[in-house]
Design a protein around this motif. Sequence first.
Motif, PDB file in Angstrom:
ATOM      1  N   VAL A  52      47.163  -7.482-131.237  1.00 35.32           N
ATOM      2  CA  VAL A  52      46.806  -8.829-131.692  1.00 35.32           C
ATOM      3  C   VAL A  52      45.528  -9.292-130.992  1.00 35.32           C
ATOM      4  O   VAL A  52      45.382  -9.144-129.784  1.00 35.32           O
ATOM      5  CB  VAL A  52      47.962  -9.821-131.391  1.00 35.32           C
ATOM      6  CG1 VAL A  52      47.577 -11.246-131.774  1.00 35.32           C
ATOM      7  CG2 VAL A  52      49.232  -9.399-132.128  1.00 35.32           C
ATOM      8  N   GLU A  53      44.592  -9.835-131.765  1.00 35.22           N
ATOM      9  CA  GLU A  53      43.368 -10.427-131.227  1.00 35.22           C
ATOM     10  C   GLU A  53      43.252 -11.851-131.783  1.00 35.22           C
ATOM     11  O   GLU A  53      43.897 -12.184-132.776  1.00 35.22           O
ATOM     12  CB  GLU A  53      42.133  -9.631-131.682  1.00 35.22           C
ATOM     13  CG  GLU A  53      42.048  -8.220-131.118  1.00 35.22           C
ATOM     14  CD  GLU A  53      41.552  -8.173-129.682  1.00 35.22           C
ATOM     15  OE1 GLU A  53      40.936  -9.152-129.215  1.00 35.22           O
ATOM     16  OE2 GLU A  53      41.790  -7.146-129.014  1.00 35.22           O
ATOM     17  N   THR A  54      42.414 -12.673-131.160  1.00 35.00           N
ATOM     18  CA  THR A  54      42.122 -13.961-131.789  1.00 35.00           C
ATOM     19  C   THR A  54      41.214 -13.672-132.987  1.00 35.00           C
ATOM     20  O   THR A  54      40.418 -12.732-132.966  1.00 35.00           O
ATOM     21  CB  THR A  54      41.394 -14.929-130.832  1.00 35.00           C
ATOM     22  OG1 THR A  54      40.112 -14.368-130.530  1.00 35.00           O
ATOM     23  CG2 THR A  54      42.200 -15.148-129.553  1.00 35.00           C
ATOM     24  N   VAL A  55      41.371 -14.465-134.036  1.00 35.90           N
ATOM     25  CA  VAL A  55      40.539 -14.279-135.231  1.00 35.90           C
ATOM     26  C   VAL A  55      39.067 -14.437-134.872  1.00 35.90           C
ATOM     27  O   VAL A  55      38.205 -13.717-135.375  1.00 35.90           O
ATOM     28  CB  VAL A  55      40.971 -15.276-136.336  1.00 35.90           C
ATOM     29  CG1 VAL A  55      39.929 -15.348-137.442  1.00 35.90           C
ATOM     30  CG2 VAL A  55      42.303 -14.828-136.926  1.00 35.90           C
ATOM     31  N   LEU A  62      36.753 -15.781-140.335  1.00 37.60           N
ATOM     32  CA  LEU A  62      36.848 -17.102-139.726  1.00 37.60           C
ATOM     33  C   LEU A  62      37.958 -17.905-140.386  1.00 37.60           C
ATOM     34  O   LEU A  62      38.237 -17.721-141.574  1.00 37.60           O
ATOM     35  CB  LEU A  62      35.516 -17.842-139.871  1.00 37.60           C
ATOM     36  CG  LEU A  62      34.357 -17.141-139.143  1.00 37.60           C
ATOM     37  CD1 LEU A  62      33.040 -17.768-139.540  1.00 37.60           C
ATOM     38  CD2 LEU A  62      34.550 -17.225-137.637  1.00 37.60           C
ATOM     39  N   PRO A  63      38.606 -18.837-139.633  1.00 36.52           N
ATOM     40  CA  PRO A  63      39.734 -19.552-140.219  1.00 36.52           C
ATOM     41  C   PRO A  63      39.326 -20.388-141.422  1.00 36.52           C
ATOM     42  O   PRO A  63      38.303 -21.059-141.430  1.00 36.52           O
ATOM     43  CB  PRO A  63      40.213 -20.453-139.081  1.00 36.52           C
ATOM     44  CG  PRO A  63      39.688 -19.822-137.846  1.00 36.52           C
ATOM     45  CD  PRO A  63      38.414 -19.156-138.229  1.00 36.52           C
ATOM     46  N   ASP A  64      40.136 -20.278-142.437  1.00 37.48           N
ATOM     47  CA  ASP A  64      40.075 -21.090-143.638  1.00 37.48           C
ATOM     48  C   ASP A  64      40.719 -22.436-143.311  1.00 37.48           C
ATOM     49  O   ASP A  64      41.180 -22.632-142.195  1.00 37.48           O
ATOM     50  CB  ASP A  64      40.971 -20.385-144.670  1.00 37.48           C
ATOM     51  CG  ASP A  64      40.288 -20.280-145.979  1.00 37.48           C
ATOM     52  OD1 ASP A  64      39.634 -21.258-146.310  1.00 37.48           O
ATOM     53  OD2 ASP A  64      40.425 -19.230-146.643  1.00 37.48           O
ATOM     54  N   PHE A  73      45.795  -9.774-141.310  1.00 38.76           N
ATOM     55  CA  PHE A  73      47.113 -10.426-141.253  1.00 38.76           C
ATOM     56  C   PHE A  73      47.041 -11.442-140.121  1.00 38.76           C
ATOM     57  O   PHE A  73      46.943 -11.048-138.951  1.00 38.76           O
ATOM     58  CB  PHE A  73      48.211  -9.396-140.969  1.00 38.76           C
ATOM     59  CG  PHE A  73      48.535  -8.526-142.153  1.00 38.76           C
ATOM     60  CD1 PHE A  73      49.315  -9.011-143.202  1.00 38.76           C
ATOM     61  CD2 PHE A  73      48.055  -7.227-142.233  1.00 38.76           C
ATOM     62  CE1 PHE A  73      49.608  -8.215-144.301  1.00 38.76           C
ATOM     63  CE2 PHE A  73      48.346  -6.422-143.324  1.00 38.76           C
ATOM     64  CZ  PHE A  73      49.121  -6.918-144.362  1.00 38.76           C
ATOM     65  N   ALA A  74      47.030 -12.720-140.450  1.00 40.28           N
ATOM     66  CA  ALA A  74      46.769 -13.736-139.433  1.00 40.28           C
ATOM     67  C   ALA A  74      47.778 -14.882-139.526  1.00 40.28           C
ATOM     68  O   ALA A  74      48.399 -15.112-140.569  1.00 40.28           O
ATOM     69  CB  ALA A  74      45.352 -14.273-139.590  1.00 40.28           C
ATOM     70  N   TRP A  75      47.938 -15.585-138.428  1.00 48.61           N
ATOM     71  CA  TRP A  75      48.833 -16.735-138.365  1.00 48.61           C
ATOM     72  C   TRP A  75      48.315 -17.703-137.309  1.00 48.61           C
ATOM     73  O   TRP A  75      47.541 -17.321-136.427  1.00 48.61           O
ATOM     74  CB  TRP A  75      50.259 -16.293-138.040  1.00 48.61           C
ATOM     75  CG  TRP A  75      50.395 -15.642-136.691  1.00 48.61           C
ATOM     76  CD1 TRP A  75      50.759 -16.222-135.526  1.00 48.61           C
ATOM     77  CD2 TRP A  75      50.132 -14.258-136.369  1.00 48.61           C
ATOM     78  NE1 TRP A  75      50.747 -15.304-134.499  1.00 48.61           N
ATOM     79  CE2 TRP A  75      50.366 -14.096-134.990  1.00 48.61           C
ATOM     80  CE3 TRP A  75      49.716 -13.149-137.120  1.00 48.61           C
ATOM     81  CZ2 TRP A  75      50.206 -12.884-134.354  1.00 48.61           C
ATOM     82  CZ3 TRP A  75      49.551 -11.941-136.478  1.00 48.61           C
ATOM     83  CH2 TRP A  75      49.793 -11.804-135.109  1.00 48.61           C
ATOM     84  N   GLN A  76      48.752 -18.945-137.414  1.00 43.84           N
ATOM     85  CA  GLN A  76      48.313 -19.960-136.463  1.00 43.84           C
ATOM     86  C   GLN A  76      49.337 -20.066-135.346  1.00 43.84           C
ATOM     87  O   GLN A  76      50.534 -20.243-135.593  1.00 43.84           O
ATOM     88  CB  GLN A  76      48.154 -21.314-137.170  1.00 43.84           C
ATOM     89  CG  GLN A  76      47.237 -22.256-136.422  1.00 43.84           C
ATOM     90  CD  GLN A  76      46.762 -23.408-137.306  1.00 43.84           C
ATOM     91  OE1 GLN A  76      47.320 -23.648-138.364  1.00 43.84           O
ATOM     92  NE2 GLN A  76      45.738 -24.122-136.872  1.00 43.84           N
TER      93      GLN A  76
END
Length: 490
Positions: A52-55, A62-64, A73-76
Amino acid sequence: MADKPPRRPRAETPKGFRDYFGAEVTERKSMLDRIAAVYHRYGFDPLETSAVETVEALGKFLPDVDRPNEGVFAWQDEDADWLALRYDLTAPLARVAAQYRNDLPSPYRRFAMGPVWRNEKPGPGRFRQFYQCDADTVGSASVAADAEICAMLADALEEVGIPRGDYVVKVNNRKVLNGVMEVAGLSGDDKDAKRGIVLRAIDKIDRLGPEGVRALLGAGRKDDSGDFTKGAGLNSEQAEVVMGFTTAKRDTGAETVARLRELVGASVIGAEGVSELEAIAALLEAQGYGPDRIVLDPGVVRGLGYYTGPVYEAELTFEILDEKGRKRQFGSVAGGGRYDGLVKRFTGQDVPATGVSIGVDRLLAALRAKGRSTGETAGPVVVTVMDRDRMADYMGMVGELRQAGIRAEVYLGNPKNFGNQLKYADKRASPVAVIQGGNEAAAGTVILKDLILGAKIAESATLEEWKDRPAQVEVPRSELVAAVKRMLGR
């Protein structure tokens, strides 16, 4: 009305993912161990980073408003940070190189192997989780670092079982292309629309051939389905310069270099790229890596937008049959190059870097196609259970076999039906079954059943080469290990 029982979960792999069983896992590990041994020999250190890395660290995404762009595959997280499964092994390396820059040696040479995740539409042979195997040098601007990676890649391919003659490492340079573009009147930023079309056209040379690329450099191209792709609109002179670059390979490295010097003309960046290619060829030749292993080839254009200097690709040159039974070359199994500027995102300072990534699944498929699978697939020796009250005796046997380094297990299912025990041994690809009933126990012996020989005899009772070998022998219990070793040795 009675409540409906809860629906059972479906036992199925998520779309785009797959499960790997015994032999496949062993095969991959064996191959990666051999590659790691080569990297280690070259002085590279292993690195394992978090999955896992930070986006933000992944950079490209970049975050939408609701979720980051597709691709990861990303989550907050609970503290509002966006996290993602790593997309490749290079972005984590850039983060590590920046984070630990005061502690790591410079240059920092590392290799990494592990799964990466892409949130993309799956297709045949295209999975959302797959293995990568990378080696990179961060902090050296010398082309000797690029030459070393090419040599190491050639050694790694030979180490896993791709012989010389079945592969070639091709080397090119992004700066040469920049010089050619300059001569063609296309210098500037890759974001320039016309320049972007030219880069993408060059990248399709293998698929579309010279005529298809020439059409894309000019007015445009209509494909077989009738769809039209707008071209870059170059005039014939400009198109000739670009086409000259894609076909500049000559019989020797020196001739290729001479042709590239002609093409880049007065371009300073182009001349620099040609000199770098010449230096790489000389460094490799000094170590005994001739054109039978590594060649200069301006046809290598994959991913040129990402790289800043030398680029390289390992191609397997032997033929296989495709799904339609047609002969074709196996193709690329690894690629890489120099990507100065990646660590700069974190530090604000240029940090040169160069590296290669091997397509693990493709290389495994190549080894299978050549019949050079690297995995140890023999099953364990199975100690059968004739009398469940004597389990301690059977455990004693299996313990002795394991102490002697022999892979072995006791049958732990229901021992009532002996036939089922032999079926189990067959399913485990077991080479030998150990049998001791009451009579053998009283006589102080064990029976060894050669399951491989038994299968051969079952195939053909007339096999001359097998007829003198008994499929079953009775030996003293004290000679169990030695007798099993003899049987396995056959």
